[in-house]
Write a protein that holds these residues in place. Structure first.
Motif, mmCIF file in Angstrom:
data_model
loop_
_atom_site.group_PDB
_atom_site.id
_atom_site.type_symbol
_atom_site.label_atom_id
_atom_site.label_comp_id
_atom_site.label_asym_id
_atom_site.label_seq_id
_atom_site.Cartn_x
_atom_site.Cartn_y
_atom_site.Cartn_z
ATOM 1 N N UNK A 105 0.852 -1.192 0.000
ATOM 2 C CA UNK A 105 0.000 0.000 0.000
ATOM 3 C C UNK A 105 0.883 1.235 0.000
ATOM 4 N N UNK A 106 0.591 2.156 -0.921
ATOM 5 C CA UNK A 106 1.283 3.439 -0.905
ATOM 6 C C UNK A 106 0.326 4.511 -0.440
ATOM 7 N N UNK A 107 0.797 5.351 0.451
ATOM 8 C CA UNK A 107 -0.008 6.459 0.968
ATOM 9 C C UNK A 107 0.718 7.729 0.565
ATOM 10 N N UNK A 140 -12.407 -0.991 7.552
ATOM 11 C CA UNK A 140 -11.353 -0.590 6.612
ATOM 12 C C UNK A 140 -11.404 0.907 6.306
ATOM 13 N N UNK A 156 -9.528 2.467 9.021
ATOM 14 C CA UNK A 156 -8.094 2.174 8.896
ATOM 15 C C UNK A 156 -7.458 3.089 7.848
ATOM 16 N N UNK A 157 -8.142 3.254 6.736
ATOM 17 C CA UNK A 157 -7.607 4.123 5.680
ATOM 18 C C UNK A 157 -7.585 5.579 6.138
ATOM 19 N N UNK A 198 -7.190 6.602 9.135
ATOM 20 C CA UNK A 198 -6.065 6.727 10.067
ATOM 21 C C UNK A 198 -4.740 6.833 9.312
ATOM 22 N N UNK A 199 -4.582 6.055 8.231
ATOM 23 C CA UNK A 199 -3.379 6.167 7.388
ATOM 24 C C UNK A 199 -3.206 7.607 6.922
ATOM 25 N N UNK A 241 -2.940 0.698 -4.300
ATOM 26 C CA UNK A 241 -2.648 -0.729 -4.097
ATOM 27 C C UNK A 241 -3.299 -1.253 -2.838
ATOM 28 N N UNK A 242 -4.538 -0.853 -2.616
ATOM 29 C CA UNK A 242 -5.281 -1.325 -1.454
ATOM 30 C C UNK A 242 -6.520 -2.049 -1.968
ATOM 31 N N UNK A 263 4.435 7.560 2.297
ATOM 32 C CA UNK A 263 4.546 6.434 3.231
ATOM 33 C C UNK A 263 4.289 5.138 2.470
ATOM 34 N N UNK A 264 5.150 4.190 2.644
ATOM 35 C CA UNK A 264 4.915 2.852 2.081
ATOM 36 C C UNK A 264 4.592 1.889 3.210
ATOM 37 N N UNK A 265 3.568 1.096 3.006
ATOM 38 C CA UNK A 265 3.161 0.090 3.986
ATOM 39 C C UNK A 265 3.319 -1.259 3.308
ATOM 40 N N UNK A 310 -10.662 -2.223 14.683
ATOM 41 C CA UNK A 310 -9.547 -1.467 14.119
ATOM 42 C C UNK A 310 -8.292 -1.873 14.882
ATOM 43 N N UNK A 338 -2.417 5.410 14.578
ATOM 44 C CA UNK A 338 -2.583 5.595 13.126
ATOM 45 C C UNK A 338 -1.751 4.553 12.374
ATOM 46 N N UNK A 367 -3.293 1.164 12.661
ATOM 47 C CA UNK A 367 -4.447 1.032 11.762
ATOM 48 C C UNK A 367 -3.998 0.769 10.331
ATOM 49 N N UNK A 368 -2.932 1.443 9.900
ATOM 50 C CA UNK A 368 -2.352 1.166 8.567
ATOM 51 C C UNK A 368 -2.031 -0.306 8.424
ATOM 52 N N UNK A 411 -4.509 -3.007 7.414
ATOM 53 C CA UNK A 411 -4.841 -3.268 6.009
ATOM 54 C C UNK A 411 -4.258 -4.596 5.534
ATOM 55 N N UNK A 412 -3.190 -5.035 6.181
ATOM 56 C CA UNK A 412 -2.557 -6.307 5.793
ATOM 57 C C UNK A 412 -2.808 -7.446 6.783
#
Lengths: 255, 255
Positions: free
Chosen positions: A1-3, A196, A199-200, A202-203, A221-222, B1-3, B163, B199, B202-203, B206-207
């Motif tokens: 996932x890219x934010x 979700x 969660x997003x 919060x990201x 990419x989510x 940010x990359x997760x 969450x 935060x 929570x990210x 997602x995984x």
């Protein structure tokens, strides 16, 4: 996932066509089908003319009384009451209310930071509708479904610190229900609703600091599921909530 | 940010040296100084021998009574009570307790998914210490400070869906205090404590779906501040909490 922050959004003014602006920037920045856009409530409220000059407000008697108790400005208290179904808790200067949307947060979500002096900003009247308008324009611009979440920062019961949460959702399922899936031992999962959208949100909070100036964040990419959306799914019905109503503690102190 | 998920962690067994395993994988996968590792409570608990066979538990009289009321297995109720300071709410089969750590969550955080049949998994005794052990090993492996957060999925008051939240923190500041910074209008910000550890947790959610098998997630290119850490900062003191104690609603219904 890219934010990543969507760059280039100018200062927003009342009446601006925010969906069009976000859609145009999304096309330029390479937002793709399947991405989720997180949009700070603040720019939505500004565009939707929810900026109020406090001097224009005539406080009710109830607002005057509650202003006395809380030490807040009577005009602000009047707006907090106008935006709320009920005040859930008051202690000192803290007012936790349930807004007409059903959000439980401080001061009905009314904010005085990043607005002109003497003004405050109310939440959008219908953040789901705001999300849908942005969703439609961005989906059209990028040629495929996107998710759109309007976010705000809320305090929480039990935990300190603010966290960004969803207050409007369009184009995606806000809660993924994993019930019925098998765990890694092959047993059926229970009670695993994944919020979700929160969660997003919060990201996105990682970029949306109050002083940062970032109002739109993209998650790429989510895996989300297509749906009309709606924040209502994320709000617990009062009759299912064990904490809002002043339920007594169970009274079991452990050894 | 990359997760991104840290790949390659095998199924964890009681007594495994989890910090060493995560450190080794971090080096291979290119975890860098400044990154934050989010580690699911489940693998920490397993490594730390917190798996309990229900048949080995002799329920107390109190547990037997509460099992009757809730429809839960008496051995499970016994463990929930053992892991808790108090039961905050009970309704039907739902038990919300305050754990000895101070977390407010369902069933004292005890989980039966992804564990062998007839067993349950308790939270780590001291998740901050667990985080510190992982932090030290990973920092050493990658040659610079990293943040480590142990995460678990919690329900929330007011909002539906689970969450991921922080239950242990090492190597970073869990809450960023923005008070005193200037907003974009040049006024001083108030009341803007950002719960960055939550935060980030929570990210990672997602995984970390229950069926996904991902137990360690990395956040790269995120701005954190170096500190010893500690989840205590994220826990609201009971006397500052307006919802746990059965405070009465303010009784103000708005027009």
């Amino acid at each position: 996932v890219r934010v990543w922050p969507l760059a280039g959004l100018p200062e927003i003014h009342p009446g601006d066509d925010l969906p069009a602006q976000i859609a145009e920037l999304s096309g330029v920045a390479g937002v793709a089908a399947g991405d989720v856009l997180l949009v700070a409530q603040k720019v939505v409220s500004k565009a939707e003319r929810r900026l109020v000059e406090l001097a224009s407000v005539t406080p009710s008697a109830e607002a005057l009384a509650l202003a006395e108790v809380t030490g807040k400005r009577p005009q602000l208290v009047h707006l907090i009451l106008s935006e709320s179904r009920q005040v859930l808790r008051q202690r000192g200067g803290t007012l936790i209310t349930e807004t007409h949307h059903g959000f439980i947060c401080a001061n009905a979500g009314i904010d005085a930071s990043n607005v002109p002096a003497g003004h405050v900003l109310l939440l959008p009247r219908d953040p789901d509708a705001s999300a849908r308008r942005i969703q439609a324009r961005v989906a059209s611009a990028v040629g495929g479904r996107v998710g759109v979440i309007i976010t705000d920062t809320h305090g929480r019961a039990f935990r300190r610190g603010l966290i960004n949460v969803a207050i409007g959702v369009a184009g995606m399922v806000p809660i993924i229900d994993h019930r019925g899936e098998l765990d890694r031992e092959g047993r059926v999962l229970v009670a695993t609703d994944q919020a979700i959208a929160d969660e997003l949100a919060a990201c996105a909070g990682l970029y949306m600091g109050k002083a940062s100036g970032v109002a739109v964040v993209v998650c790429s990419d989510v895996a989300t599921q297509s749906a009309p959306g709606g924040v209502g799914e994320l709000l617990r019905k009062p009759e299912h909530d064990l904490f809002r109503g002043g339920d007594s503690p169970a009274g079991i102190v452990c050894g």
